[in-house]
Write a protein that holds these residues in place. Structure first.
Motif, PDB file in Angstrom:
ATOM      1  N   VAL A  49     -66.456   0.167  -7.513  1.00  0.00           N
ATOM      2  CA  VAL A  49     -65.178  -0.221  -8.123  1.00  0.00           C
ATOM      3  C   VAL A  49     -64.340   1.018  -8.409  1.00  0.00           C
ATOM      4  O   VAL A  49     -63.117   1.028  -8.189  1.00  0.00           O
ATOM      5  CB  VAL A  49     -65.413  -1.043  -9.399  1.00  0.00           C
ATOM      6  CG1 VAL A  49     -64.108  -1.254 -10.152  1.00  0.00           C
ATOM      7  CG2 VAL A  49     -66.052  -2.392  -9.059  1.00  0.00           C
ATOM      8  N   ARG A  50     -64.990   2.073  -8.881  1.00  0.00           N
ATOM      9  CA  ARG A  50     -64.257   3.311  -9.172  1.00  0.00           C
ATOM     10  C   ARG A  50     -63.598   3.853  -7.900  1.00  0.00           C
ATOM     11  O   ARG A  50     -62.422   4.259  -7.911  1.00  0.00           O
ATOM     12  CB  ARG A  50     -65.202   4.354  -9.762  1.00  0.00           C
ATOM     13  CG  ARG A  50     -64.535   5.664 -10.167  1.00  0.00           C
ATOM     14  CD  ARG A  50     -65.543   6.605 -10.823  1.00  0.00           C
ATOM     15  NE  ARG A  50     -64.890   7.750 -11.437  1.00  0.00           N
ATOM     16  CZ  ARG A  50     -64.612   8.886 -10.805  1.00  0.00           C
ATOM     17  NH1 ARG A  50     -64.949   9.024  -9.527  1.00  0.00           N
ATOM     18  NH2 ARG A  50     -64.007   9.881 -11.435  1.00  0.00           N
ATOM     19  N   ALA A  51     -64.320   3.863  -6.796  1.00  0.00           N
ATOM     20  CA  ALA A  51     -63.758   4.358  -5.542  1.00  0.00           C
ATOM     21  C   ALA A  51     -62.584   3.485  -5.095  1.00  0.00           C
ATOM     22  O   ALA A  51     -61.587   3.993  -4.565  1.00  0.00           O
ATOM     23  CB  ALA A  51     -64.838   4.394  -4.470  1.00  0.00           C
ATOM     24  N   HIS A  52     -62.696   2.182  -5.310  1.00  0.00           N
ATOM     25  CA  HIS A  52     -61.603   1.268  -4.964  1.00  0.00           C
ATOM     26  C   HIS A  52     -60.355   1.587  -5.787  1.00  0.00           C
ATOM     27  O   HIS A  52     -59.243   1.668  -5.242  1.00  0.00           O
ATOM     28  CB  HIS A  52     -62.067  -0.167  -5.219  1.00  0.00           C
ATOM     29  CG  HIS A  52     -61.086  -1.203  -4.783  1.00  0.00           C
ATOM     30  ND1 HIS A  52     -60.952  -1.621  -3.479  1.00  0.00           N
ATOM     31  CD2 HIS A  52     -60.181  -1.934  -5.492  1.00  0.00           C
ATOM     32  CE1 HIS A  52     -60.021  -2.546  -3.393  1.00  0.00           C
ATOM     33  NE2 HIS A  52     -59.531  -2.758  -4.600  1.00  0.00           N
ATOM     34  N   LEU A  90     -58.338  -6.520  -4.727  1.00  0.00           N
ATOM     35  CA  LEU A  90     -59.605  -7.218  -4.941  1.00  0.00           C
ATOM     36  C   LEU A  90     -59.521  -8.046  -6.210  1.00  0.00           C
ATOM     37  O   LEU A  90     -59.148  -7.544  -7.270  1.00  0.00           O
ATOM     38  CB  LEU A  90     -60.735  -6.187  -5.054  1.00  0.00           C
ATOM     39  CG  LEU A  90     -62.152  -6.679  -5.338  1.00  0.00           C
ATOM     40  CD1 LEU A  90     -62.616  -7.672  -4.292  1.00  0.00           C
ATOM     41  CD2 LEU A  90     -63.105  -5.491  -5.397  1.00  0.00           C
ATOM     42  N   LEU A  91     -59.878  -9.320  -6.089  1.00  0.00           N
ATOM     43  CA  LEU A  91     -59.967 -10.223  -7.236  1.00  0.00           C
ATOM     44  C   LEU A  91     -61.431 -10.539  -7.479  1.00  0.00           C
ATOM     45  O   LEU A  91     -62.115 -11.073  -6.598  1.00  0.00           O
ATOM     46  CB  LEU A  91     -59.192 -11.511  -6.956  1.00  0.00           C
ATOM     47  CG  LEU A  91     -59.371 -12.645  -7.988  1.00  0.00           C
ATOM     48  CD1 LEU A  91     -58.823 -12.228  -9.360  1.00  0.00           C
ATOM     49  CD2 LEU A  91     -58.695 -13.924  -7.499  1.00  0.00           C
ATOM     50  N   ALA A 108     -68.906  -5.734  -0.396  1.00  0.00           N
ATOM     51  CA  ALA A 108     -67.574  -6.346  -0.420  1.00  0.00           C
ATOM     52  C   ALA A 108     -66.531  -5.395  -0.988  1.00  0.00           C
ATOM     53  O   ALA A 108     -65.414  -5.287  -0.460  1.00  0.00           O
ATOM     54  CB  ALA A 108     -67.612  -7.635  -1.221  1.00  0.00           C
ATOM     55  N   VAL A 109     -66.881  -4.708  -2.069  1.00  0.00           N
ATOM     56  CA  VAL A 109     -65.929  -3.757  -2.651  1.00  0.00           C
ATOM     57  C   VAL A 109     -65.633  -2.645  -1.653  1.00  0.00           C
ATOM     58  O   VAL A 109     -64.466  -2.257  -1.457  1.00  0.00           O
ATOM     59  CB  VAL A 109     -66.479  -3.175  -3.974  1.00  0.00           C
ATOM     60  CG1 VAL A 109     -65.512  -2.123  -4.523  1.00  0.00           C
ATOM     61  CG2 VAL A 109     -66.698  -4.270  -5.012  1.00  0.00           C
TER      62      VAL A 109
END
Length: 517
Positions: free
Chosen positions: A134-137, A106-107, A95-96
């Motif tokens: 998450v870091r890449a996002h 993103l929530l 999903a991320v």
């Protein structure tokens, strides 16, 4: 935004229904592939699926929040205490990564006891790949918002639950690293009360707000209206561009700036900004009333704001080291989200105390200067009033600087400078003139490019003054955003390199060892 209101703890589907615009939610989930479980674990999974009606401890998908498309990841605590095993971790990562590919904010709404014990160390290590996603996002400049729900502990709190650009929590939520039952089993005594609760984390500067589920969509909408920006329209130059420095002397301006009724950052945001979302603390267990951190929009221009707050009658707000650690959080947000940074300077000086020295105040000033001069985002500083010492210097370096007509900047209060040079404070007025602390001198030396007039004193017209300052800020932010950071960075360095250049140092062809003898 802090509230003591108690809210019902919603399950995953109830939270999605409460936050997502009706009829817009679309699941991204595909059937899970379980690891090879033993008979007992297989029975636990089957029972959890029967109890909850969902196939895993997280649901992922997308929907609209106030008309804006947003990706969501929501824990289902009723499914094996929201624990994260291999299948749940893979669903989160997928999903991320999809949100990143599709450029979506993103929530995340975790509610979890942490790693799924039935799957052991490999499941525990899944927190690494979730954090990497998450870091890449975040590195893609996309907002990652976290809503911590009751309860969130263990590896989830220590990974994707604590990586939000903005982190809020539901009222009364149990939040912490070590679950209280584990603590009691290991130590034989109960965990101290009221430590691992959302309200205490807010007080300690670990989260930005405590928000009931009914208000979450409003917070997300306000945050994204600032964080997700569009093209920067051309803004008509404000009348303040033609304002000249005041004819008042430096000492007169200092007196005017010290009026306790003079508007400060709070009034600037209230009257000069279109929308403001306050943030709270360093995210590392510190908060200091000497500095305010916020997201804001001035007209159509979004920015991260860090600035001094003037003392309230019952409050000491001299800037301490925690203030600058909070400021540097704001700097990181600006860089990561691609937003301009606005710094507002209005301080009678940094904290002078044992705690400030032992907390590394000098080093924090140095690191703030280091980060600001090379910040990979447009920067705008505002001299709002008093500008004393390292406390002012720490927030000063910027591509452009706006000053109120009676603002000033000095290495020490003039009384302190007089005491050093003359061993008394009687010469403070003449010292302020000699040191060139006022806006006229700062403008002549190339530090201040834009002056906002006071008519004749901002304390007499606080709302009108703040509205003029807000218009000046909007204009400068738009110009900086359109200029491009590749052009701004070398110009910023050159601006400060030129200071004092009339002494001839810039053109010197000397070797580093000094002039030839």
């Amino acid at each position: 935004m802090l509230t003591e209101q108690k809210a019902k703890h919603l399950d995953a589907i109830e939270l999605i229904t409460a936050v997502i615009d009706p009829g817009t939610y679309r699941s991204w989930d595909v059937p899970v592939v379980d690891p090879d479980p033993g008979p007992e674990y297989r029975q636990e999974l089957a029972a959890a699926r029967a109890k909850t009606g969902v196939d895993e401890s997280v649901l992922t998908g997308e929907g609209h929040i106030r008309g804006r498309r947003v990706a969501v990841i929501v824990s289902e605590f009723r499914f094996l205490a929201g624990s994260i095993g291999l299948a749940a971790a893979e669903r989160i990562v997928a999903a991320v990564e999809r949100a990143t590919r599709e450029g979506l904010p993103l929530l995340a709404g975790p509610a979890s006891g942490g790693t799924r014990m039935q799957e052991g160390t490999v499941a525990f290590l899944s927190m690494v790949k979730i954090s990497a996603a998450v870091r890449a996002h975040r590195q893609a400049g996309l907002p990652y918002l976290v809503y911590l729900r009751h309860p969130t502990t263990g590896g989830v709190m220590a990974s994707w639950g604590s990586l939000g650009h903005i982190t809020v929590a539901e009222p009364g939520a149990l939040l912490g690293f070590l679950g209280p039952r584990v603590y009691e089993a290991i130590n034989g005594t109960p965990f101290p009360e009221n430590v691992q609760v959302a309200e205490n984390l807010f007080d300690k500067g670990l989260i930005d707000a405590v928000v009931p589920p009914s208000q979450l969509s409003d917070v997300v909408d306000r945050a994204l209206s600032i964080l997700v920006t569009g093209p920067h329209p051309r803004i008509e130059p404000p009348k303040t561009l033609s304002v000249r420095p005041s004819e008042a002397g430096a000492w007169e301006s200092i007196g005017i700036s010290r009026n306790p009724k003079r508007p400060d950052l709070r009034q600037l945001l209230a009257y000069g900004a279109r929308d403001v979302l306050p943030l709270n603390g360093t995210g590392q267990g510190e908060k200091d009333p000497g500095l305010q951190l916020a997201l804001a929009r001035f007209g159509e221009e979004s920015c991260v704001v860090i600035g001094h707050t003037r003392p309230r009658p019952s409050q000491q707000t001299a800037m301490g080291p925690a203030s600058l650690r909070e400021a540097r959080r704001g700097m990181r947000l600006a860089e990561e989200l691609g937003l301009p940074l606005l710094t507002v300077i209005d301080t009678s000086g940094a904290a002078l105390s044992k705690e400030a020295e032992e907390g590394g105040l000098a080093g924090e000033i140095a690191r703030s200067l280091h980060d600001l001069i090379g910040l990979n985002s447009p920067t705008l500083s505002v001299l709002m009033g008093q500008g004393t010492g390292g406390g002012a210097l720490a927030l000063l370096p910027a591509d452009r600087t706006i000053a109120a007509q009676h603002a000033w900047l000095s290495p020490l209060p003039p009384e302190g400078a007089s005491a050093i040079v003359h061993r008394n404070t009687d010469h403070a007025p003449s010292m302020s003139e000699a040191q060139g602390v006022n806006v006229a001198s700062l403008h002549a030396n190339g530090l201040v490019e834009h002056i906002v007039d006071e008519r004749p004193d901002a304390a007499l017209e606080p709302k009108a003054f703040c509205m003029r300052m807000g218009q000046a800020i909007e204009y400068e932010l738009a110009a900086l955003s359109n200029a491009g950071i590749s052009n701004l960075l070398p110009q910023r360095l050159a601006k400060y390199r030129r200071l004092g250049g009339e002494l001839g140092w810039e053109d010197s062809a000397q070797e580093p060892g000094g002039p030839e003898k």
